[in-house]
Design a protein around this motif. Structure first.
Motif, mmCIF file in Angstrom:
data_model
loop_
_atom_site.group_PDB
_atom_site.id
_atom_site.type_symbol
_atom_site.label_atom_id
_atom_site.label_comp_id
_atom_site.label_asym_id
_atom_site.label_seq_id
_atom_site.Cartn_x
_atom_site.Cartn_y
_atom_site.Cartn_z
ATOM 1 N N ASN A 53 0.842 -1.130 -0.007
ATOM 2 C CA ASN A 53 -0.200 -0.101 0.058
ATOM 3 C C ASN A 53 0.852 1.298 -0.178
ATOM 4 O O ASN A 53 1.657 1.322 0.850
ATOM 5 C CB ASN A 53 -0.812 0.052 1.133
ATOM 6 C CG ASN A 53 -2.049 -0.890 1.203
ATOM 7 O OD1 ASN A 53 -2.205 -1.309 -0.014
ATOM 8 N ND2 ASN A 53 -2.797 -0.900 2.146
ATOM 9 N N GLU A 54 0.855 2.026 -0.917
ATOM 10 C CA GLU A 54 1.616 3.243 -0.844
ATOM 11 C C GLU A 54 1.098 4.393 -0.139
ATOM 12 O O GLU A 54 1.960 5.122 0.393
ATOM 13 C CB GLU A 54 1.771 3.835 -2.399
ATOM 14 C CG GLU A 54 2.281 2.753 -3.399
ATOM 15 C CD GLU A 54 3.764 2.145 -3.333
ATOM 16 O OE1 GLU A 54 4.511 2.900 -2.637
ATOM 17 O OE2 GLU A 54 3.948 1.171 -3.620
ATOM 18 N N THR A 55 -0.085 4.391 0.202
ATOM 19 C CA THR A 55 -0.700 5.557 1.039
ATOM 20 C C THR A 55 -1.437 4.856 2.066
ATOM 21 O O THR A 55 -2.319 3.810 1.786
ATOM 22 C CB THR A 55 -1.413 6.219 0.252
ATOM 23 O OG1 THR A 55 -2.637 6.018 -0.893
ATOM 24 C CG2 THR A 55 -0.345 7.106 -0.731
ATOM 25 N N ALA A 56 -1.892 5.482 3.077
ATOM 26 C CA ALA A 56 -2.731 4.993 4.045
ATOM 27 C C ALA A 56 -4.326 5.318 3.696
ATOM 28 O O ALA A 56 -4.321 6.539 3.201
ATOM 29 C CB ALA A 56 -2.530 5.738 5.398
ATOM 30 N N ARG A 57 -5.219 4.301 3.553
ATOM 31 C CA ARG A 57 -6.439 4.558 3.243
ATOM 32 C C ARG A 57 -7.254 3.515 3.773
ATOM 33 O O ARG A 57 -7.349 2.325 3.421
ATOM 34 C CB ARG A 57 -6.542 4.604 1.609
ATOM 35 C CG ARG A 57 -8.029 4.786 1.071
ATOM 36 C CD ARG A 57 -8.015 4.703 -0.615
ATOM 37 N NE ARG A 57 -7.670 3.347 -0.976
ATOM 38 C CZ ARG A 57 -8.824 2.660 -1.020
ATOM 39 N NH1 ARG A 57 -9.948 2.803 -0.569
ATOM 40 N NH2 ARG A 57 -8.338 1.328 -1.594
ATOM 41 N N LEU B 260 -2.098 -4.269 5.684
ATOM 42 C CA LEU B 260 -2.803 -4.175 4.455
ATOM 43 C C LEU B 260 -4.090 -4.057 4.261
ATOM 44 O O LEU B 260 -4.961 -3.228 3.629
ATOM 45 C CB LEU B 260 -2.453 -4.717 3.255
ATOM 46 C CG LEU B 260 -0.553 -5.133 3.215
ATOM 47 C CD1 LEU B 260 -0.324 -5.812 1.922
ATOM 48 C CD2 LEU B 260 -0.222 -3.652 2.516
ATOM 49 N N PHE B 261 -4.669 -4.787 5.037
ATOM 50 C CA PHE B 261 -6.313 -5.019 5.134
ATOM 51 C C PHE B 261 -6.939 -4.049 5.675
ATOM 52 O O PHE B 261 -8.016 -3.477 5.243
ATOM 53 C CB PHE B 261 -6.592 -6.580 5.584
ATOM 54 C CG PHE B 261 -8.354 -6.474 5.846
ATOM 55 C CD1 PHE B 261 -8.985 -6.915 4.854
ATOM 56 C CD2 PHE B 261 -8.703 -6.394 7.074
ATOM 57 C CE1 PHE B 261 -10.283 -7.392 5.260
ATOM 58 C CE2 PHE B 261 -10.119 -6.600 7.305
ATOM 59 C CZ PHE B 261 -10.856 -7.223 6.354
ATOM 60 N N LEU B 262 -6.359 -3.419 6.734
ATOM 61 C CA LEU B 262 -6.965 -2.207 7.493
ATOM 62 C C LEU B 262 -6.626 -0.987 6.742
ATOM 63 O O LEU B 262 -7.331 -0.077 6.954
ATOM 64 C CB LEU B 262 -6.181 -2.256 8.672
ATOM 65 C CG LEU B 262 -6.512 -3.381 9.797
ATOM 66 C CD1 LEU B 262 -5.755 -3.317 10.980
ATOM 67 C CD2 LEU B 262 -8.057 -3.351 10.061
ATOM 68 N N GLY B 263 -5.607 -0.954 5.719
ATOM 69 C CA GLY B 263 -5.367 0.333 4.832
ATOM 70 C C GLY B 263 -4.213 0.895 5.110
ATOM 71 O O GLY B 263 -4.064 2.019 4.952
ATOM 72 N N MET B 264 -3.232 0.104 5.954
ATOM 73 C CA MET B 264 -2.005 0.719 6.347
ATOM 74 C C MET B 264 -0.951 0.824 5.214
ATOM 75 O O MET B 264 -1.078 -0.070 4.416
ATOM 76 C CB MET B 264 -1.404 0.016 7.635
ATOM 77 C CG MET B 264 -2.140 0.240 9.008
ATOM 78 S SD MET B 264 -1.472 1.676 9.617
ATOM 79 C CE MET B 264 0.078 1.446 10.206
ATOM 80 N N PRO B 265 -0.244 1.779 5.253
ATOM 81 C CA PRO B 265 0.623 1.883 4.009
ATOM 82 C C PRO B 265 2.133 1.311 4.381
ATOM 83 O O PRO B 265 2.453 0.939 5.426
ATOM 84 C CB PRO B 265 1.223 3.659 3.900
ATOM 85 C CG PRO B 265 1.160 3.883 5.581
ATOM 86 C CD PRO B 265 -0.296 2.984 5.923
ATOM 87 N N MET C 208 4.767 -2.932 9.230
ATOM 88 C CA MET C 208 4.405 -2.729 7.728
ATOM 89 C C MET C 208 5.689 -2.720 6.953
ATOM 90 O O MET C 208 5.745 -2.354 5.760
ATOM 91 C CB MET C 208 3.619 -1.614 7.544
ATOM 92 C CG MET C 208 2.573 -1.360 8.149
ATOM 93 S SD MET C 208 1.387 -2.790 7.917
ATOM 94 C CE MET C 208 1.346 -2.674 6.123
ATOM 95 N N ALA C 209 6.932 -3.321 7.500
ATOM 96 C CA ALA C 209 8.217 -3.261 6.700
ATOM 97 C C ALA C 209 7.990 -4.606 5.961
ATOM 98 O O ALA C 209 7.631 -5.781 6.333
ATOM 99 C CB ALA C 209 9.324 -3.656 7.443
ATOM 100 N N LEU C 210 8.226 -4.427 4.762
ATOM 101 C CA LEU C 210 8.107 -5.703 3.684
ATOM 102 C C LEU C 210 9.222 -6.870 3.966
ATOM 103 O O LEU C 210 8.878 -7.966 3.937
ATOM 104 C CB LEU C 210 8.223 -5.166 2.141
ATOM 105 C CG LEU C 210 7.246 -4.901 1.346
ATOM 106 C CD1 LEU C 210 7.687 -4.245 0.176
ATOM 107 C CD2 LEU C 210 6.260 -6.147 1.239
ATOM 108 N N GLN C 211 10.403 -6.419 4.347
ATOM 109 C CA GLN C 211 11.345 -7.397 4.727
ATOM 110 C C GLN C 211 11.444 -7.904 5.921
ATOM 111 O O GLN C 211 11.357 -7.268 6.770
ATOM 112 C CB GLN C 211 12.808 -6.781 4.147
ATOM 113 C CG GLN C 211 13.892 -7.859 3.927
ATOM 114 C CD GLN C 211 15.074 -7.173 3.315
ATOM 115 O OE1 GLN C 211 15.204 -5.954 3.088
ATOM 116 N NE2 GLN C 211 16.191 -8.089 3.168
#
Length: 329
Positions: free
Chosen positions: A40-44, A164-169, A178-181
């Motif tokens: 997710n690039e932005t919080a939504r 991601l499901f909640l909308g976090m970037p 929310m770190a990918l690695q």
């Protein structure tokens, strides 16, 4: 000599070109894992809902069941520990869950690996899972069944996809949920995680106080539940079990003391059998005798309030309870 050097150089270049063309896939990368290829690039915030039901459909065969259930649960609850305005409920009815967790072969992932640097070249590194939106609007959290999960890594993967499901970037901060690695770091929330999730979910979530069908209750006295509905239809109330309601009346079932005449002096509802199971819908004025009203219809309302009680004006000497199961018929 120059000609020989030139021929040698050209030969080396040709070998390198042939080698490069043979690389159909990038080589395996160093041992590191990306929890997902999804970002997710932005919080939504994706919806106005704030209380989410999830179910775990299968298990990972190299981690004992209790450990993986605890790890998955922790991956969800870490978010509600940060923010009091959202919740996740481990729910058994798959058809009523917002999110279904499954272990699958990574070939089901849209991107089964990420490209990462290996020295001077790019190589492949594994992906732990993916979040997929289904055609009915629900989501599937697909986790790789080939990865060597432990409790820590499994919690991290679930926490990231729940975010991601909640909308976090997605975050570049290594300590963020929310770190990918994934570098085998402890799964802890960062200050940025807390600020971001509380910015998305600001309002009090009244749904956190509701119950969901199917619902099982032990009724030995007054008890009220607000139940979240997901469709119109017929609601069934099934009851069994026994209660002892004094030495004279003895043991009765949810129908009440049917072998005795009505005992108005000892009843909350004078015309109903003593110690019978009874209930009200949405705080209506009159009690319903359960034995004659084991179903009721609901329309498009989102919630219904149910109150149960025992038709006994003096319940302090009673023992036992009736088991009541409420569900769609």
């Amino acid at each position: 000599m120059l000609s020989t050097l030139l021929r040698s150089t050209l030969a080396l270049l040709l070998i390198w070109a042939l080698f490069s063309q043979c690389q159909d896939e990038p080589p395996a990368a160093v041992k590191q894992v990306y929890v997902s290829a999804d970002r997710n690039e932005t919080a939504r915030r994706p919806s106005t809902e704030c209380n989410f039901r999830y179910t775990v459909l299968n298990s990972f065969d190299k981690l004992n069941n209790d450990s993986q259930r605890e790890a998955i649960r922790t991956g969800f609850t870490v978010w509600q520990q940060m923010c009091p305005n959202l919740g996740f409920l481990d729910f058994q009815a798959t058809d009523r869950a917002h999110l279904v967790v499954r272990f699958v072969d990574p070939s089901e992932f849209p991107m089964p690996y990420m490209v990462a640097p290996v020295g001077l070249m790019d190589g492949r590194t594994g992906v732990g899972g993916t979040l997929r939106k289904e055609s009915n609007g629900t989501y599937s959290l697909l986790l790789s069944n080939t990865f060597n999960w432990d409790k820590n890594s499994l919690t991290k993967a679930v926490a990231y996809h729940a975010g991601l499901f909640l909308g976090m970037p997605t975050s570049t901060e290594p300590g963020s949920l929310m770190a990918l690695q994934f570098l085998d770091q402890p799964v802890v929330r960062s200050k940025a995680d807390s600020v971001a999730i509380n910015s998305l979910y600001k309002s009090t979530c009244t749904d956190l106080t509701v119950s969901y069908l199917p619902l099982t209750l032990k009724v030995s006295g007054p008890i009220s539940k607000t139940i979240q509905l997901y469709k119109p239809g017929m609601i069934s109330i099934k009851a069994n079990g026994q209660m002892k309601v004094g030495d004279i009346v003895g043991t009765v079932g949810p129908e009440g003391a049917t072998v005795f005449p009505v005992l108005p002096g000892y009843n909350k509802v004078s015309a109903m059998f003593h110690a019978a199971l009874m209930y009200k819908i949405n705080n209506e004025a009159d009690w319903r005798y359960w034995a004659d009203n084991q179903t009721f219809k609901v329309d498009n309302k989102q919630v219904v309030d149910l109150t149960f009680d025992i038709n006994d004006d003096d319940q302090k000497n009673n023992t036992g309870a009736f088991t009541v199961v409420i569900d769609y018929q």
